[in-house]
Every structure is written in structure tokens, then in C-alpha cells.
Design a protein around this motif. Structure first.
Motif, PDB file in Angstrom:
ATOM      1  N   TYR A 165       0.848  -1.187   0.000  1.00 53.50           N
ATOM      2  CA  TYR A 165       0.000   0.000   0.000  1.00 53.50           C
ATOM      3  C   TYR A 165       0.889   1.245   0.000  1.00 53.50           C
ATOM      4  O   TYR A 165       1.840   1.348   0.775  1.00 53.50           O
ATOM      5  CB  TYR A 165      -0.902  -0.005   1.231  1.00 53.50           C
ATOM      6  CG  TYR A 165      -1.621   1.307   1.454  1.00 53.50           C
ATOM      7  CD1 TYR A 165      -2.712   1.658   0.661  1.00 53.50           C
ATOM      8  CD2 TYR A 165      -1.197   2.208   2.433  1.00 53.50           C
ATOM      9  CE1 TYR A 165      -3.368   2.870   0.846  1.00 53.50           C
ATOM     10  CE2 TYR A 165      -1.844   3.418   2.623  1.00 53.50           C
ATOM     11  CZ  TYR A 165      -2.938   3.738   1.817  1.00 53.50           C
ATOM     12  OH  TYR A 165      -3.579   4.936   1.995  1.00 53.50           O
ATOM     13  N   ASP A 166       0.564   2.171  -0.878  1.00 50.79           N
ATOM     14  CA  ASP A 166       1.324   3.429  -1.003  1.00 50.79           C
ATOM     15  C   ASP A 166       0.954   4.351   0.158  1.00 50.79           C
ATOM     16  O   ASP A 166      -0.182   4.828   0.256  1.00 50.79           O
ATOM     17  CB  ASP A 166       0.993   4.089  -2.341  1.00 50.79           C
ATOM     18  CG  ASP A 166       1.788   5.381  -2.572  1.00 50.79           C
ATOM     19  OD1 ASP A 166       2.695   5.673  -1.757  1.00 50.79           O
ATOM     20  OD2 ASP A 166       1.497   6.083  -3.563  1.00 50.79           O
ATOM     21  N   PRO A 358      18.120  -0.064   0.729  1.00 53.15           N
ATOM     22  CA  PRO A 358      17.477   0.893  -0.195  1.00 53.15           C
ATOM     23  C   PRO A 358      16.878   0.180  -1.405  1.00 53.15           C
ATOM     24  O   PRO A 358      17.504  -0.684  -2.010  1.00 53.15           O
ATOM     25  CB  PRO A 358      18.613   1.833  -0.588  1.00 53.15           C
ATOM     26  CG  PRO A 358      19.524   1.804   0.599  1.00 53.15           C
ATOM     27  CD  PRO A 358      19.473   0.392   1.113  1.00 53.15           C
ATOM     28  N   CYS A 359      15.656   0.559  -1.721  1.00 50.30           N
ATOM     29  CA  CYS A 359      14.877  -0.166  -2.733  1.00 50.30           C
ATOM     30  C   CYS A 359      14.240   0.854  -3.673  1.00 50.30           C
ATOM     31  O   CYS A 359      13.596   1.810  -3.216  1.00 50.30           O
ATOM     32  CB  CYS A 359      13.812  -0.999  -2.020  1.00 50.30           C
ATOM     33  SG  CYS A 359      12.818  -2.032  -3.090  1.00 50.30           S
ATOM     34  N   SER A 360      14.399   0.660  -4.969  1.00 50.99           N
ATOM     35  CA  SER A 360      13.905   1.641  -5.965  1.00 50.99           C
ATOM     36  C   SER A 360      12.691   1.067  -6.688  1.00 50.99           C
ATOM     37  O   SER A 360      12.750   0.690  -7.865  1.00 50.99           O
ATOM     38  CB  SER A 360      15.009   2.007  -6.959  1.00 50.99           C
ATOM     39  OG  SER A 360      16.129   2.551  -6.299  1.00 50.99           O
ATOM     40  N   THR A 361      11.563   1.004  -5.991  1.00 50.06           N
ATOM     41  CA  THR A 361      10.355   0.489  -6.630  1.00 50.06           C
ATOM     42  C   THR A 361       9.870   1.422  -7.735  1.00 50.06           C
ATOM     43  O   THR A 361       9.201   0.977  -8.673  1.00 50.06           O
ATOM     44  CB  THR A 361       9.239   0.301  -5.585  1.00 50.06           C
ATOM     45  OG1 THR A 361       9.055   1.535  -4.874  1.00 50.06           O
ATOM     46  CG2 THR A 361       9.604  -0.803  -4.600  1.00 50.06           C
ATOM     47  N   TRP A 362      10.213   2.707  -7.648  1.00 47.50           N
ATOM     48  CA  TRP A 362       9.794   3.649  -8.691  1.00 47.50           C
ATOM     49  C   TRP A 362      10.497   3.369 -10.011  1.00 47.50           C
ATOM     50  O   TRP A 362      10.025   3.793 -11.076  1.00 47.50           O
ATOM     51  CB  TRP A 362      10.075   5.090  -8.240  1.00 47.50           C
ATOM     52  CG  TRP A 362      11.537   5.401  -8.010  1.00 47.50           C
ATOM     53  CD1 TRP A 362      12.240   5.220  -6.860  1.00 47.50           C
ATOM     54  CD2 TRP A 362      12.456   5.941  -8.963  1.00 47.50           C
ATOM     55  NE1 TRP A 362      13.549   5.599  -7.006  1.00 47.50           N
ATOM     56  CE2 TRP A 362      13.712   6.059  -8.312  1.00 47.50           C
ATOM     57  CE3 TRP A 362      12.371   6.343 -10.309  1.00 47.50           C
ATOM     58  CZ2 TRP A 362      14.848   6.544  -8.940  1.00 47.50           C
ATOM     59  CZ3 TRP A 362      13.498   6.844 -10.929  1.00 47.50           C
ATOM     60  CH2 TRP A 362      14.723   6.932 -10.254  1.00 47.50           C
ATOM     61  N   PRO A 403       5.211   2.381  -1.770  1.00 37.04           N
ATOM     62  CA  PRO A 403       4.424   1.173  -1.471  1.00 37.04           C
ATOM     63  C   PRO A 403       5.062   0.367  -0.334  1.00 37.04           C
ATOM     64  O   PRO A 403       6.251   0.087  -0.364  1.00 37.04           O
ATOM     65  CB  PRO A 403       4.455   0.402  -2.796  1.00 37.04           C
ATOM     66  CG  PRO A 403       5.703   0.862  -3.477  1.00 37.04           C
ATOM     67  CD  PRO A 403       5.916   2.285  -3.065  1.00 37.04           C
ATOM     68  N   GLN A 404       4.239  -0.009   0.660  1.00 37.39           N
ATOM     69  CA  GLN A 404       4.777  -0.608   1.870  1.00 37.39           C
ATOM     70  C   GLN A 404       4.045  -1.883   2.307  1.00 37.39           C
ATOM     71  O   GLN A 404       2.837  -2.047   2.090  1.00 37.39           O
ATOM     72  CB  GLN A 404       4.705   0.403   3.023  1.00 37.39           C
ATOM     73  CG  GLN A 404       5.689   1.547   2.947  1.00 37.39           C
ATOM     74  CD  GLN A 404       7.104   1.122   3.272  1.00 37.39           C
ATOM     75  OE1 GLN A 404       7.357  -0.001   3.735  1.00 37.39           O
ATOM     76  NE2 GLN A 404       8.056   2.031   3.048  1.00 37.39           N
ATOM     77  N   PHE A 405       4.838  -2.776   2.911  1.00 40.02           N
ATOM     78  CA  PHE A 405       4.331  -3.833   3.772  1.00 40.02           C
ATOM     79  C   PHE A 405       4.761  -3.490   5.194  1.00 40.02           C
ATOM     80  O   PHE A 405       5.612  -2.617   5.408  1.00 40.02           O
ATOM     81  CB  PHE A 405       4.921  -5.202   3.385  1.00 40.02           C
ATOM     82  CG  PHE A 405       4.451  -5.713   2.055  1.00 40.02           C
ATOM     83  CD1 PHE A 405       3.143  -6.132   1.873  1.00 40.02           C
ATOM     84  CD2 PHE A 405       5.337  -5.795   0.982  1.00 40.02           C
ATOM     85  CE1 PHE A 405       2.720  -6.615   0.645  1.00 40.02           C
ATOM     86  CE2 PHE A 405       4.919  -6.288  -0.242  1.00 40.02           C
ATOM     87  CZ  PHE A 405       3.607  -6.694  -0.417  1.00 40.02           C
ATOM     88  N   VAL A 406       4.181  -4.200   6.188  1.00 43.48           N
ATOM     89  CA  VAL A 406       4.586  -3.963   7.572  1.00 43.48           C
ATOM     90  C   VAL A 406       5.045  -5.275   8.202  1.00 43.48           C
ATOM     91  O   VAL A 406       4.630  -6.377   7.806  1.00 43.48           O
ATOM     92  CB  VAL A 406       3.429  -3.369   8.415  1.00 43.48           C
ATOM     93  CG1 VAL A 406       3.043  -2.006   7.885  1.00 43.48           C
ATOM     94  CG2 VAL A 406       2.230  -4.298   8.463  1.00 43.48           C
TER      95      VAL A 406
END
Length: 566
Positions: A165-166, A358-362, A403-406
Motif C-alpha cells: 500500500y502506497d 534501499p529499494c527503488s520500486t519507482w 508502497p509498503q508492507f509492515v
């Protein structure tokens, strides 16, 4: 049913046995026509073949002739004139009588056992080694929410299952999945039905299977909400195990098994089953003392290779484990008082979340390297944080989606202490006093903040600070003519209180009714049970709970039940 042929065959055998007995008791030879007719009847009924009958008659004639020559005196037939086609036999030797008797007996008994009329109401051996049991529960449930509840409480379980979810409000204007906190739900008609089979493979080995209902595959409830346009309901594999009794005191069990630990529903739901292996020890020391213990290893989850199946790079697979050990004692203080004490330690290995690199989902990355650290199932209450360390697009840093998970912020190494005191009171009343204290030895607020890198998502007070805790407490009292409903007229009433801080235990495995499941809950519960007939009883419960910390969330749950077991 006994067929006429079988009855006739049995009667013939009984007549022959009678004649044999008479022949042994008296020196006079039996009537020749009776003997020949019996042999013919046996041929007609298929007990003897024609060749066998001819052989018996020929042997009888030969031995009769030998007997006449030895006695040197004629034997006068004592019977009616033989009909055309009859064979006259003046003497039936003992050997022939024994052969006829044994053959008739063998044939009759074989047929009787095959058709199950020699031993009525008996079955093959394997049937006696298989038993069935089950239960059916009908429940009417209503949920009443407080009007002061916050209506923006995120449903993190659904966020993880349907996400990511963003969370960037500048790029996403939609709410995350939210819990219902204000709209009452009345008269939910619910069903729990379970059917189990147990097979004794040998004196030491047992196999078991149980099927159960359930609205989904969540581990803490086999209750099915009815309705939905009268659609068919799902059946799940609730249990499937093998058990080996290594000795009188030790049993090893593996597969999908019932809860092997002595615990309350504050720690583990009554419907929870464990996947793994357990060793159970139970030994009686004397008439007053007994000791018990359990060791178990259970794979909670196997992490996926990657958050997405279309990623070129896969992460190594890891296993999240639950290791548990318990020791306890039963003490029969006197005829009216019994005490049970138990101490357990549960290590939930690697179920806490981990902040990603660091993660570049964009830029199109299919996932981040710690997405697999989110738990497979959760209810609510545990402190969670955002797993992904997403980078921003330099061209549009403020509107880059995030966008995230928890994942769980705390580790869980849980100490679980239980005490139960059963007393017999005057007028045949029984009282059970029960206490349960839980402490998360791994709870550390500073470590949680460090692990989350400041990205805590819930249990935040008005000052923006984390509020949590690692303790839980339950006390309850049950009073009545019986503590367990077994027969008509049994009854009891109960009352208790629970206080569960957010990170005292994993929120995914405890009772799903109190505060609608999970942790970060406090409140009371009352109830009553009444035995309608043997193995049929009615129950009523009222559970009232609110939050310990964080956003206001108060809910009352009423449950009316009809329970049966067989």
C-alpha cells in the motif's frame, strides 16, 4: 439375515453330530436310510461333491463287509425297504462319521463367518481399531461498537495480504484497508462442525485425521459464517498426525496436531492447531503428585523466494520457527482440592520484521529484499513498522509512490505461567480459580525503535511516541455443579478479566472473540453453561474489551451457542 440354505446346512450338521454321538454310545448300527439320505442332502446343498459322497459310500460298504466277515454273523437291516436307487449300507465306521462331521462343521462355520450370522454384530478386525468423534456448534453472534471509536484504524493484516500500500499522501489519495470500528453487526449466524477419525495401527502407533469448517484458512477459528446466498461452505484439513507411544510416560506426535501445551486462550486460541512435532511426557509419582512436560518444534512459515514471481533475483529461503517447552505438576491436595501448575517458554524465531536495504520500486523493482519478513497471519495489536526503505525519484521526490508492507517490531520469547485450582464446595458445588501470566522476555522498546529505523506505524500516543508493553494477565472463576458439561442438568457460571499489552505475545494465535482477536486489549467476560442432555449443552457469553494504548477501539461481543459432541 440367515438364509434358508445356511439354516438347513447347520441343521444337517447338528443331526449328523447327534447320530455320531448315538453311534458312539450304542453298539447297534444306525438306520441305513437316514445315513444315505443325509449324504444325499449334503450333496444337494453343495456341502459335499458327488465324487466325495460316492467315495464315502464305497468306503462304508467295504468296511461294513469286513465287519460282517469278522463277526461271521449276518446283520439284519432294521429299517424300511430300500427305494429304487438307494444304496444299502449296513454299517458306518467311526472314521467315516468323523470325516463327515468335520467337513460339515468346516463348511458351515466358513459360511457363517462370511455372512456374519455365526457371531452376530461382529465386524472385521480393522473396524474395531477405528473410532470417530466430532462436534457441531451453532452460534448467534452480535458485535456492538462504541461511538467514540476511531474510525481510521488500519487493518494491517489485510494491508499485508493485499498490498503493498502506497503510504505517500501526495501520490495516493485512497485510505488503506480499515477496520470496522463503529457499525454494529447483529445476529451473525455461525457454524462450527468437525469430524475426526482415529485409527490404532498397533498398540504403540496411532493415526488421526480431522476435518473442520472455516470461512478461510486462518489458524485461530474453524467457525463458518452462514449466509452468502446459501452457497456451499468450505471444509478444511484441521488435523492430520501420527503418534507413537514410546513408553507408558512418553508419546511422540508429528503432523498437524492439537495444541500440545497446557495454556489458556489468551496465549493460544482453542481452535489453534500446530504444524510440527511434539514430545509429551506424563508420569504419576504417587496418589497425590503427577508431573508432565512438552517439547515441540513447529515451522511457522517458510519465506518466499521473492515478493514477486517475476523478479530475476531470488532471496534465499528461510524458516520461521516456534520452539516450545513446558513443565508442570498436578497436586491432589485432598479429596476436595486439586492444583495444576505449568510453566512454558516459547521462542518465536525470526518472526520479527526487518528493514530493507534501499529499494527503488519507482524504477520497476518487483519487490524489496525483506518483504518476506512480514508474518503470514496476524490479527491486530502488535506494534508494526514499515519494512521497505524506498528511495525517491530525484525528479519528483515529493510525489514518488512509497508502497509498503509492515512487519512486527518486537521479537517474541514468551514466558507463560498457568495455575488452576479446583475445589469441591458444600452442596455439591465446584469452583475453578484460574490465573495466567505472560511476559515477553524479548520485549525492548529501544530495540524496536532501532529495528524500525523510526518507521513505527501504530501504538503511537498523541505526542507521537511509541506506547507498548510486554505483559499480559488473565484471571477467571467458574462456579457450578460441573466444570465440564457432561449430562443433563449440569450448569456453571463464569467471570474473568484480561489485560494484554500490545507486544506481550504474537497477536496471530490467540482467541479471536475477545476484542475480536489479537493484543492491546483489556476488559472482562462473563458467561453461563447448561447441560440440556448428555453431550448437548447451551452457552451464553458477553465479552467487553477496549484498547490499552493508541486509537480508541471498544467492542462488546455477545455469543449464544448450542454445543453438541459425539
Amino acid at each position: 439375515m440367515i438364509f434358508p440354505v445356511n439354516r438347513l446346512t447347520l441343521a444337517v450338521g447338528m443331526v449328523i453330530a447327534t447320530l455320531v454321538g448315538q453311534a458312539a454310545a450304542a453298539p447297534v448300527a444306525p438306520s441305513e436310510n437316514v445315513t444315505i439320505n443325509l449324504i444325499r442332502l449334503l450333496v444337494q446343498q453343495g456341502v459335499l461333491t458327488q465324487d466325495t459322497a460316492n467315495g464315502l459310500i464305497a468306503q462304508a460298504e467295504k468296511e461294513a463287509q469286513q465287519a460282517r466277515q469278522a463277526n461271521a454273523a449276518p446283520v439284519v437291516a432294521a429299517g424300511p425297504t430300500a427305494a429304487p436307487g438307494d444304496v444299502r449300507v449296513q454299517y458306518v465306521p467311526q472314521a467315516v462319521r468323523d470325516q463327515i462331521r468335520d467337513q460339515v462343521k468346516a463348511e458351515v462355520m466358513a459360511t457363517a463367518k462370511q455372512e456374519n450370522w455365526a457371531q452376530p454384530n461382529t465386524f472385521p478386525d480393522w473396524v474395531s481399531r477405528v473410532t470417530f468423534d466430532g462436534d457441531i456448534r451453532l452460534r448467534d453472534e452480535s458485535r456492538y461498537f462504541s461511538g467514540r471509536n476511531d474510525n481510521t484504524i488500519t487493518d494491517y493484516a489485510k494491508l499485508n495480504s493485499s498490498g503493498p500500500y502506497d503510504v505517500n499522501n501526495a501520490s495516493n489519495f485512497k485510505y488503506p484497508p480499515l477496520l470496522n470500528t463503529r457499525e454494529d453487526r447483529e445476529n451473525l449466524f455461525r457454524l462450527r462442525a468437525r469430524l475426526g477419525m482415529k485409527a490404532v495401527l498397533s498398540p504403540e502407533w496411532t493415526a488421526g485425521i480431522r476435518l473442520g469448517t472455516g470461512s478461510d484458512n486462518n489458524p485461530v477459528s474453524t467457525t463458518q459464517t452462514l449466509g452468502g446466498g446459501f452457497g456451499k461452505k468450505d471444509i478444511w484439513l484441521d488435523q492430520g498426525y501420527l503418534s507413537w507411544k514410546a513408553s507408558d510416560a512418553v508419546t511422540l506426535t508429528g503432523g498437524r496436531i492439537g495444541n500440545p501445551f497446557y495454556s489458556t486462550d489468551m496465549m493460544y486460541s482453542n481452535d489453534l492447531n500446530f504444524d510440527g512435532v511434539a514430545a509429551l511426557f506424563n508420569h504419576t509419582l504417587n496418589s497425590e503428585w503427577g508431573v508432565f512436560g512438552t517439547l515441540g518444534a513447529f515451522p511457522v512459515e517458510y519465506t518466499a523466494d521473492s515478493a514477486s514471481s517475476n523478479g530475476l533475483d531470488k532471496d534465499s529461503s528461510e524458516t520461521k520457527w516456534l520452539f516450545g517447552g513446558q513443565v508442570g505438576a498436578d497436586w491432589k491436595i485432598n479429596r476436595s482440592n486439586k492444583l495444576k501448575l505449568a510453566a512454558a517458554y516459547y521462542q518465536f524465531q525470526d518472526i520479527e520484521g526487518e528493514r530493507s536495504s534501499p529499494c527503488s520500486t519507482w524504477q520497476g523493482d518487483p519487490g524489496c529484499d525483506t518483504d518476506g519478513t512480514r508474518v503470514a497471519f496476524m490479527q491486530k495489536g502488535n506494534t508494526v513498522f514499515r519494512l521497505r526503505n524506498n528511495t525517491a525519484n530525484p525528479a519528483t521526490p515529493t510525489t514518488t509512490p512509497d508502497p509498503q508492507f509492515v512487519g512486527l517490531a518486537s521479537k517474541f520469547n514468551v514466558l507463560d505461567l498457568n495455575a488452576v485450582w479446583d475445589s469441591e464446595l458444600p452442596s455439591d458445588f465446584k469452583l475453578r480459580t484460574q490465573g495466567n501470566f505472560i511476559h515477553n522476555l524479548a520485549y525492548d522498546k529501544s530495540e524496536m525503535l532501532k529495528r524500525s529505523e523510526g518507521e513505527i506505524a501504530n501504538n503511537i500516543n498523541s505526542n507521537g511516541q511509541l506506547e507498548s508493553g510486554g505483559n499480559a494477565l488473565m484471571v477467571s472463576f467458574t462456579l457450578g455443579t460441573a466444570l465440564e458439561m457432561r449430562k443433563r442438568g449440569d450448569w456453571n457460571v463464569l467471570a474473568g478479566y484480561k489485560y494484554i499489552q500490545p507486544d506481550a505475545l504474537p497477536d496471530g494465535f490467540n482467541d479471536s472473540s475477545f476484542h475480536l482477536g489479537g493484543t492491546n486489549a483489556k476488559g472482562y467476560f462473563i458467561g453461563a453453561n447448561y447441560g440440556i442432555e448428555k453431550n448437548i449443552y447451551a452457552s451464553a457469553r458477553w465479552l467487553s474489551a477496549s484498547e490499552v494504548y493508541g486509537q480508541p477501539f471498544e467492542v462488546d461481543v455477545m455469543q449464544l451457542e448450542l454445543n453438541t459432541r459425539f
